[in-house]
Write an enzyme that holds these catalytic residues in place. Structure first.
Site, PDB file in Angstrom:
ATOM      1  CB  CYS A   1      -0.934   0.004   1.195  1.00 61.77           C
ATOM      2  SG  CYS A   1      -0.067   0.278   2.741  1.00 61.77           S
TER       3      CYS A   1
ATOM      4  CG  ASP B   1       7.410 -27.506   0.562  1.00 60.57           C
ATOM      5  OD1 ASP B   1       7.423 -28.751   0.504  1.00 60.57           O
ATOM      6  OD2 ASP B   1       7.870 -26.854   1.500  1.00 60.57           O
TER       7      ASP B   1
ATOM      8  CG  ASP C   1       5.560 -32.612   0.170  1.00 62.25           C
ATOM      9  OD1 ASP C   1       6.018 -33.707   0.504  1.00 62.25           O
ATOM     10  OD2 ASP C   1       6.016 -31.524   0.545  1.00 62.25           O
TER      11      ASP C   1
ATOM     12  CB  CYS D   1       4.230  -0.483   2.198  1.00 63.56           C
ATOM     13  SG  CYS D   1       2.998  -1.404   3.094  1.00 63.56           S
TER      14      CYS D   1
ATOM     15  CG  ASP E   1       7.618 -32.232  -2.901  1.00 52.99           C
ATOM     16  OD1 ASP E   1       7.495 -33.455  -2.756  1.00 52.99           O
ATOM     17  OD2 ASP E   1       7.537 -31.415  -1.974  1.00 52.99           O
TER      18      ASP E   1
END
Lengths: 761, 51
Positions: free
Chosen positions: A50, A636, A456, A53, A640
């Site tokens: 935003c 992840d 996973d 920030c 994998d």
């Protein structure tokens, strides 16, 4: 603003969890030298979202004397900083800049700028859209005058001006279609671009002939408008992929950029990973990732191997042990001897496995191309038949050619070329707001077709981080003491204790960490120890190993902490939703059998497999597709990644390993697993809309084609018909946003978007 | 017919100016951060453009 409240909250977090900031050397290595003693560093800051920030980060950076310019880009979640190499004769330290940002509570990551190539194509496309839009508008103005009655010399003048504008536009803006069509034809295929290129070229050539021969009808407007609409579709398609790619590449990276090399004479040098040779000695501090495969020469530590094996508990290593690239060194400094260069490391082996697993994906043809396969021969045949038919009836080649070109223009897949990208861009936008990134449109097409979901375990179903389960039974004093000790460690269990403690006040005393055992501190009151039972009390270790930690004072047990890996939020409801969609759910894990079984029972998943190697996971995906199924793989870790490639379509959380994220088609940014059913549902809906759009386009052709074949399609009729069909298709695609959404996901987690992403691990 | 001799070039030049302006804006990076730009409008900092 809600987002900035969380940002402040994570300030503490970043402090205590000790987010490893890039070192000065690494930042120098990654920065680009500009003229005049300036350097430029680009950092990815996934937490910005935003205006506040932007202001916070830019202000924090501008306050530093060495900063020349700082600019945050909200679209790509990056900050680019231009800084002076020297301020008042002192060499400036880029790590200070990163620290200035992280002090405001934002996670920062370096990223590799080689991902930027996509940008230039997008710019070319936008330029082509602008040029063709300009030409289309002007030619249309002239054409309107012709339609409303300009004739003789005036009409010829208008046609000539149109021709002069359309020609260069065709070459400049049409080159995307010509190149793609040529590519397809050279390989003996056809795609959507072949009929487009042909129609555009023929209609231009025919119009030019007409203009030379003082004819009444010229199709310049249709030619250029067609190009304009199609380029919009092309640009949208490209933008969607680009946006996801830049966001994904900007997230946390797993493979380090470089490492400190120890020379025989004791000197140290920071070197890029690619330049590390086997046999060299490397210094790996606690909290760093191992850059290349190696053998431990000195020191002992705990390694987080979750990304490699899926095993949730850290592994102890000491001198002589082999370590893989990509694993995270948790507790103690190590000296390694590199046994392989970066190209031959464990990561590279995984890459090889991934390429081998590519098969199913490469064979997939996008729905638009499949449509084009039938569409273009039919259209070309129709145009040819029209030409032949009119030749037989009238014997006038010029008129027959005109009518045939009219057929080509009117049937040109304008609506089709727009239909797919527009739906996919709208769907991708919807997914983006729900925190799911899509790598390309075909992924959504594939996701709509799946019948099996393979999960996973570590890092996907669970967060991959232990949580204190018996906090209620522990005296607040003991917990506070344990947390104060835990602050000094990066071990996952230490982090879990800190998370459980309401407030942490760090100790001033000298704290020592004994790798593989625990932490101890000498205080006036005695020696406090926190770690394994053996280490803390001197008694026998327990069988459950890593899942407990004991706090002791002078070997006297004060408290026993028990941990378990915590489920990703909303996992159970996500599994339920997937079940309701009629899909099969299974777990594939590299972790130990007992752990996986317990989790499967908890989630009521009947089908689970444990202790799988990366190769085994690929095999399971292959088995599914061999038996005629289509699998979605959600995972992840590096282990994998090959399976993510082998599956029909794949998804990874944002905290996943680099390789995993690269391999996956979808990446979800927020914690809850409901992102998975949400993505499936959106993709299915997008698939339905695409089919509707195809139906609309075919319906339009059923009406328009007879008109064209009979020779009633004047340029005016063609322009109106073409534009209307395109607009209808676009309007239908926009319904995706308007459809009453059952997606609590989107609403609920747009608030969660506030969380700086990537903080999951 | 005579007026067309003036009007058409004028129309084309004006349209071309618009096109050139767009291409310049694109080149100078004004479309690079559309999300950020919409927030920066609301930022009432010190009034000088942020670079």
């Amino acid at each position: 603003m809600s987002c900035c409240a969380t940002a402040v909250a994570t300030t503490l977090d970043a402090g205590k969890a000790g987010q490893t900031l890039p070192t000065s050397e690494e930042l120098w290595l990654a920065s680009r030298a500009l003229r005049g003693g300036l350097r430029r560093t680009d950092l990815s800051v996934p937490g910005v979202h935003c205006g506040a920030c932007i202001t916070t980060i830019e202000a924090a950076l501008r306050a530093r004397p060495e900063v020349e310019r700082a600019r945050v880009s909200l679209s790509s979640r990056r900050v680019s900083i231009v800084w002076k190499e020297e301020v008042a004769g002192k060499r400036s330290d880029p790590a200070e800049l990163v620290r200035a940002i992280s002090e405001r509570g934002y996670e920062t990551h370096l990223f590799t700028p080689r991902e930027e190539e996509g940008d230039s194509v997008l710019k070319q496309l936008i330029r082509a859209v602008a040029v063709s839009g300009f030409a289309a508008a002007n030619i249309m103005l002239l054409s309107v005058s012709v339609w409303s009655g300009a004739d003789a010399a005036t009409r010829d003048l208008f046609h000539w001006v149109s021709a002069m504008m359309a020609g260069p536009t065709l070459i400049y803006a049409g080159r995307f279609f010509y190149q793609s069509a040529w590519n397809a034809l050279r390989h003996g295929r056809t795609n959507m671009d072949v009929p487009i290129a042909l129609a555009v070229t023929l209609s231009y050539g025919m119009s030019l002939l007409e203009t030379i021969g003082h004819g009444t009808h010229a199709w310049f407007d249709a030619t250029v408008t067609l190009l304009f609409f199609l380029l919009i579709g092309r640009t949208l398609d490209h933008m969607m992929r680009d946006r996801a790619r830049s966001a994904i590449s900007g997230l946390a990276r797993l493979s380090p950029r470089g490492a400190t090399v120890l020379h025989a004479d004791g000197s140290r040098e920071y070197r890029a990973v690619d330049e590390i040779e086997p046999g060299e000695r490397l210094m790996i501090a606690a909290g760093e990732r191992i850059p290349v495969d190696g053998r431990v020469v000195l020191g002992s530590s705990d390694l987080d191997r979750a990304v490699v094996s899926g095993e949730s508990a850290p592994m102890r290593v000491a001198a002589g042990d082999i370590v893989e690239a990509g694993t995270l060194n948790l507790t103690g400094p190590l000296v390694l001897e590199a046994t392989a260069s970066a190209r031959e490391s464990f990561l590279a082996e995984i890459m090889g496995l991934m390429e081998a697993a590519e098969g199913g994906r490469a064979r997939y043809r996008r729905i638009a191309d499949r449509a084009a396969q039938y569409y273009s021969p039919v259209v070309h045949l129709l145009a040819l038949l029209t030409f032949v038919g009119w030749m037989i009836i009238e014997g006038d080649a010029r008129h027959a050619m005109l009518v045939a070109v009219a057929v080509l223009i009117i049937t040109c897949p304008c609506a089709l070329g727009l239909a797919v990208p527009v739906v996919q861009v709208v769907a991708a936008g919807r997914l983006f707001r729900g925190g799911v990134m899509v790598k390309d449109g075909s992924a959504m097409e594939r996701l709509a077709e799946i019948d099996t979901v393979l999960f996973d375990k570590t890092g996907t179903l669970t967060v991959g981080r232990p949580r204190l389960v018996n906090a209620a039974q522990i005296a607040p004093d003991a917990l506070a003491m344990a947390a104060a000790l835990a602050v000094h460690s990066k071990h996952p269990i230490a982090t879990a204790i800190q998370d459980a403690a309401p407030r942490v006040s760090p100790l001033e005393a000298d704290v020592r960490e004994i790798p593989g055992a625990g932490i101890e501190v000498e205080t006036p009151g005695g020696v406090y120890r926190l770690g394994s039972r053996n280490f803390a009390t001197g008694g026998p270790g327990s069988a459950s190993g890593q899942s407990e930690a004991v706090l002791s004072l002078d070997r006297r047990e004060l408290a026993c902490f028990r941990f378990e890996d915590r489920l990703r939020p909303a996992t159970a409801s996500a599994i339920d939703q997937i079940g309701e969609m009629g899909l099969t759910v299974a777990i594939l894990s590299g972790d130990r059998k007992l752990v996986v079984q317990a989790l499967a029972e908890q989630l009521e998943i009947k089908d689970w497999k444990a202790e799988l190697s990366p190769r085994d996971k690929v095999q399971v995906c292959a088995d599914v597709s061999d038996s005629g199924g289509r699998a979605l793989m959600v995972g992840d870790g590096i282990n994998d990644a090959p399976a993510l490639r082998a599956a029909h379509v794949s998804m990874a959380p944002a905290a996943a390993a680099d390789v995993g994220r690269q391999a996956a088609d979808f990446v979800f940014m927020h914690q809850p697993l409901t992102a998975v059913p949400f993505a499936i549902e959106t993709s299915r809906r997008a698939g339905r809309l695409i089919r509707q759009n195809f139906a609309l386009a075919i319906g339009y052709n059923l009406i328009a084609v007879p008109i064209a074949i009979l020779g009633y399609a004047t340029p005016l009729v063609a322009a109106v018909a073409m534009s209307t069909s395109s607009l209808i298709v676009v309007a239908n695609a926009l319904r995706l946003n308007g459809l009453a959404s059952s997606s609590a996901h989107e609403g609920r987690w747009s608030a969660a978007a506030a969380q700086p992403s990537g903080s999951g691990r | 017919m005579n007026t067309l001799v003036y009007l058409m070039p004028i129309a084309l030049v004006l349209g071309g100016l618009g096109l050139a302006a767009f291409l310049w804006a694109l080149k100078s990076g004004q479309y690079e951060d559309l999300d950020g730009a919409s927030w920066r409008v609301l930022d009432d900092g010190d009034g000088r453009p942020q670079d």
